[in-house]
Scaffold this active site. Sequence first.
Site, PDB file in Angstrom:
ATOM      1  N   HIS A  30      43.273  50.646  42.116  1.00 60.76           N
ATOM      2  CA  HIS A  30      42.088  51.284  42.699  1.00 60.76           C
ATOM      3  C   HIS A  30      41.502  52.349  41.785  1.00 60.76           C
ATOM      4  O   HIS A  30      40.991  53.365  42.244  1.00 60.76           O
ATOM      5  CB  HIS A  30      42.427  51.888  44.070  1.00 60.76           C
ATOM      6  CG  HIS A  30      43.181  50.942  44.955  1.00 60.76           C
ATOM      7  ND1 HIS A  30      42.784  49.637  45.120  1.00 60.76           N
ATOM      8  CD2 HIS A  30      44.320  51.078  45.670  1.00 60.76           C
ATOM      9  CE1 HIS A  30      43.645  49.025  45.926  1.00 60.76           C
ATOM     10  NE2 HIS A  30      44.581  49.863  46.272  1.00 60.76           N
ATOM     11  N   PHE A  62      38.818  52.340  40.228  1.00 57.72           N
ATOM     12  CA  PHE A  62      37.393  52.526  40.569  1.00 57.72           C
ATOM     13  C   PHE A  62      37.263  53.177  41.938  1.00 57.72           C
ATOM     14  O   PHE A  62      36.569  54.180  42.096  1.00 57.72           O
ATOM     15  CB  PHE A  62      36.678  51.173  40.564  1.00 57.72           C
ATOM     16  CG  PHE A  62      35.312  51.212  41.217  1.00 57.72           C
ATOM     17  CD1 PHE A  62      35.082  50.595  42.440  1.00 57.72           C
ATOM     18  CD2 PHE A  62      34.269  51.894  40.608  1.00 57.72           C
ATOM     19  CE1 PHE A  62      33.822  50.635  43.046  1.00 57.72           C
ATOM     20  CE2 PHE A  62      33.008  51.941  41.206  1.00 57.72           C
ATOM     21  CZ  PHE A  62      32.788  51.311  42.430  1.00 57.72           C
ATOM     22  N   CYS A  84      30.364  38.250  43.373  1.00 54.58           N
ATOM     23  CA  CYS A  84      30.976  37.103  42.682  1.00 54.58           C
ATOM     24  C   CYS A  84      30.809  37.282  41.182  1.00 54.58           C
ATOM     25  O   CYS A  84      29.697  37.521  40.699  1.00 54.58           O
ATOM     26  CB  CYS A  84      30.289  35.820  43.127  1.00 54.58           C
ATOM     27  SG  CYS A  84      30.928  34.344  42.324  1.00 54.58           S
ATOM     28  N   VAL A  85      31.908  37.192  40.437  1.00 46.44           N
ATOM     29  CA  VAL A  85      31.876  37.218  38.963  1.00 46.44           C
ATOM     30  C   VAL A  85      32.437  35.876  38.502  1.00 46.44           C
ATOM     31  O   VAL A  85      33.490  35.439  38.999  1.00 46.44           O
ATOM     32  CB  VAL A  85      32.726  38.385  38.417  1.00 46.44           C
ATOM     33  CG1 VAL A  85      32.846  38.307  36.904  1.00 46.44           C
ATOM     34  CG2 VAL A  85      32.121  39.728  38.853  1.00 46.44           C
ATOM     35  N   ARG A 111      35.933  44.191  34.047  1.00 47.23           N
ATOM     36  CA  ARG A 111      35.461  45.358  34.800  1.00 47.23           C
ATOM     37  C   ARG A 111      33.962  45.260  35.105  1.00 47.23           C
ATOM     38  O   ARG A 111      33.255  46.270  35.097  1.00 47.23           O
ATOM     39  CB  ARG A 111      35.770  46.661  34.043  1.00 47.23           C
ATOM     40  CG  ARG A 111      37.217  46.845  33.647  1.00 47.23           C
ATOM     41  CD  ARG A 111      38.198  46.902  34.788  1.00 47.23           C
ATOM     42  NE  ARG A 111      38.049  48.093  35.615  1.00 47.23           N
ATOM     43  CZ  ARG A 111      38.614  48.227  36.815  1.00 47.23           C
ATOM     44  NH1 ARG A 111      39.337  47.249  37.326  1.00 47.23           N
ATOM     45  NH2 ARG A 111      38.431  49.335  37.505  1.00 47.23           N
ATOM     46  N   LEU A 112      33.486  44.011  35.405  1.00 46.41           N
ATOM     47  CA  LEU A 112      32.074  43.851  35.784  1.00 46.41           C
ATOM     48  C   LEU A 112      31.854  44.257  37.238  1.00 46.41           C
ATOM     49  O   LEU A 112      30.809  44.803  37.594  1.00 46.41           O
ATOM     50  CB  LEU A 112      31.643  42.389  35.611  1.00 46.41           C
ATOM     51  CG  LEU A 112      30.953  42.020  34.308  1.00 46.41           C
ATOM     52  CD1 LEU A 112      30.584  40.541  34.308  1.00 46.41           C
ATOM     53  CD2 LEU A 112      29.704  42.867  34.092  1.00 46.41           C
ATOM     54  N   LEU A 141      29.081  37.800  57.475  1.00 41.57           N
ATOM     55  CA  LEU A 141      29.028  36.390  57.076  1.00 41.57           C
ATOM     56  C   LEU A 141      29.916  36.157  55.854  1.00 41.57           C
ATOM     57  O   LEU A 141      30.126  37.041  55.063  1.00 41.57           O
ATOM     58  CB  LEU A 141      27.574  36.001  56.763  1.00 41.57           C
ATOM     59  CG  LEU A 141      26.616  36.239  57.930  1.00 41.57           C
ATOM     60  CD1 LEU A 141      25.203  35.979  57.484  1.00 41.57           C
ATOM     61  CD2 LEU A 141      27.010  35.348  59.102  1.00 41.57           C
TER      62      LEU A 141
HETATM   63  C1  LIG Z   1      39.188  27.363  54.426  1.00 43.99           C
HETATM   64  O1  LIG Z   1      38.536  27.734  53.226  1.00 43.99           O
HETATM   65  C2  LIG Z   1      38.696  29.023  52.788  1.00 43.99           C
HETATM   66  C3  LIG Z   1      37.992  29.354  51.633  1.00 43.99           C
HETATM   67  C4  LIG Z   1      38.126  30.654  51.132  1.00 43.99           C
HETATM   68  C5  LIG Z   1      38.938  31.611  51.754  1.00 43.99           C
HETATM   69  C6  LIG Z   1      39.616  31.248  52.912  1.00 43.99           C
HETATM   70  C7  LIG Z   1      40.504  32.242  53.615  1.00 43.99           C
HETATM   71  C8  LIG Z   1      39.663  33.435  54.031  1.00 43.99           C
HETATM   72  N1  LIG Z   1      39.557  34.430  53.265  1.00 43.99           N
HETATM   73  N2  LIG Z   1      39.022  33.379  55.261  1.00 43.99           N
HETATM   74  C9  LIG Z   1      38.247  34.424  55.718  1.00 43.99           C
HETATM   75  O2  LIG Z   1      37.977  35.405  55.061  1.00 43.99           O
HETATM   76  C10 LIG Z   1      37.751  34.295  57.120  1.00 43.99           C
HETATM   77  C11 LIG Z   1      38.571  33.781  58.115  1.00 43.99           C
HETATM   78  C12 LIG Z   1      38.070  33.745  59.434  1.00 43.99           C
HETATM   79  C13 LIG Z   1      36.790  34.228  59.712  1.00 43.99           C
HETATM   80  N3  LIG Z   1      35.984  34.708  58.708  1.00 43.99           N
HETATM   81  C14 LIG Z   1      36.456  34.727  57.454  1.00 43.99           C
HETATM   82  O3  LIG Z   1      35.661  35.214  56.451  1.00 43.99           O
HETATM   83  C15 LIG Z   1      34.252  35.197  56.705  1.00 43.99           C
HETATM   84  C16 LIG Z   1      33.811  36.644  56.860  1.00 43.99           C
HETATM   85  C17 LIG Z   1      33.914  37.376  55.526  1.00 43.99           C
HETATM   86  N4  LIG Z   1      33.188  36.668  54.463  1.00 43.99           N
HETATM   87  C18 LIG Z   1      33.690  35.303  54.269  1.00 43.99           C
HETATM   88  C19 LIG Z   1      33.563  34.496  55.545  1.00 43.99           C
HETATM   89  C20 LIG Z   1      39.500  29.964  53.447  1.00 43.99           C
END
Ligand SMILES: COc1cccc(CC(=N)NC(=O)c2cccnc2OC2CCNCC2)c1
Length: 389
Positions: free
Chosen positions: A3, A5, A140-141, A149-150, A389
């Site tokens: 951490h 940053f 996203c990078v 460190r972008l 989202l």
């Molecule tokens: C199934 O495909 C995936 C592809 C990438 C990451 C993940 C796991 C994950 N990280 N899931 C979540 O963050 C997640 C699980 C349940 C509800 N919302 C979520 O994330 C939303 C809200 C935050 N921005 C991404 C979408 C699953």
Amino acid sequence: QRHKFWETQPVGQFKDLHDANLPEGPIEPPTPISEVKQEPYNLPNLYEWVTCDMNSEDTCAEVYNLLSNNYVEDDENMFRFNYSKEFLRWALHPPGYYKTWHIGVRVKSSKKLVAFITGIPARMRVRSEIVSMAEVNFLCVHKKLRSKRLAPVMIKEVTRRVHLENIWQAAYTAGVVLPTPITSCQYWHRSLNPKKLIDVGFSRLGPRMTMSRTLKLYKLPDSPVTPGFRKMELRDVPAVTRLLRAYLLQFAVAPDLDELDVEHWILPKEDVVDSFVVESPESHEITDFCSFYTLPSSILGHPTHSILKAAYSYYIVATKTPLVQLMNDALIAAKQKDFDVFNALDVMHNETFLKELKYGPGDGKLHYYLYNYRIKNILRPWELGLVLL
Ligand SMILES: COc1cccc(CC(=N)NC(=O)c2cccnc2OC2CCNCC2)c1
């Protein structure tokens, strides 16, 4: 060295966690706009800033391709979020959005888009305070530019552009722990197409379970059971806004949505967001509504399946229909639209239906953060009324 940053930023710091004297509210005061850095932060020499006009088909396609190949993957790198172009336009063009908050980084020579970060304006309520915030998302990078460190300079640049609009707070989520979560949510999955989920390795056959027993376990009725359950329409916006505003008051952090916001965020948009209301057959009153958004994931390296069709629980308000029954109708509607899985966080009242509706726990957590706003005690997930989202 962790951490490096975030320890320089106005966010709750781990060392302050138990300091009860620190007041709830902004950590740093606003500064006069004239004192905000007027020019963009310096990028490494080969790169340049670009403002991404998401209404431009070409630019939107470039952003789509960058995210589709380089954005968030699950912990086992089997899936990657695959936000669609129409979803991105929806997510980034709410009422009052700023084009300048859709920030890209290009390679000067090739003009290739190699990084992205966004903000959208949101009126948020934190306990009894209404706070204008930016919701920061889609950082996203490109995979080939990681650990240059972008990310810190992209976060500083979106912060600078938010400050120029006289907004001093932000909200964001991450799958990693940073200083300091306001709450950490568990995510849950409800199988709709268990055979495909097992084929692609998203789920595993339960112990002492056969495939046919598994199909039967997750089988749903062919159509929703609640009388008066129907797709939301424009004419429902005032009633849905009243229901949602009243419902969200019980949570410590929640968006302060008006009818224009509800029209943008909740009205159905094909392949982006689905919403349903319950119109009482006797009184024609709108008594409940539910909504979910469409966020497919690419399935990495599978011979026959390339896309996982996932629905994400959004806002749900049940005042007459039992919440479990309303959520089951949402599952049925999602199954009818050929979704493979229905995801939910344990926010709001969700944990009251997760087990009964046969959700299984996911393998990670989603942490919520506020920028430049201290809250005294960390929230429990059910105190949070915000879905990003
Ligand atoms: C199934 O495909 C995936 C592809 C990438 C990451 C993940 C796991 C994950 N990280 N899931 C979540 O963050 C997640 C699980 C349940 C509800 N919302 C979520 O994330 C939303 C809200 C935050 N921005 C991404 C979408 C699953």
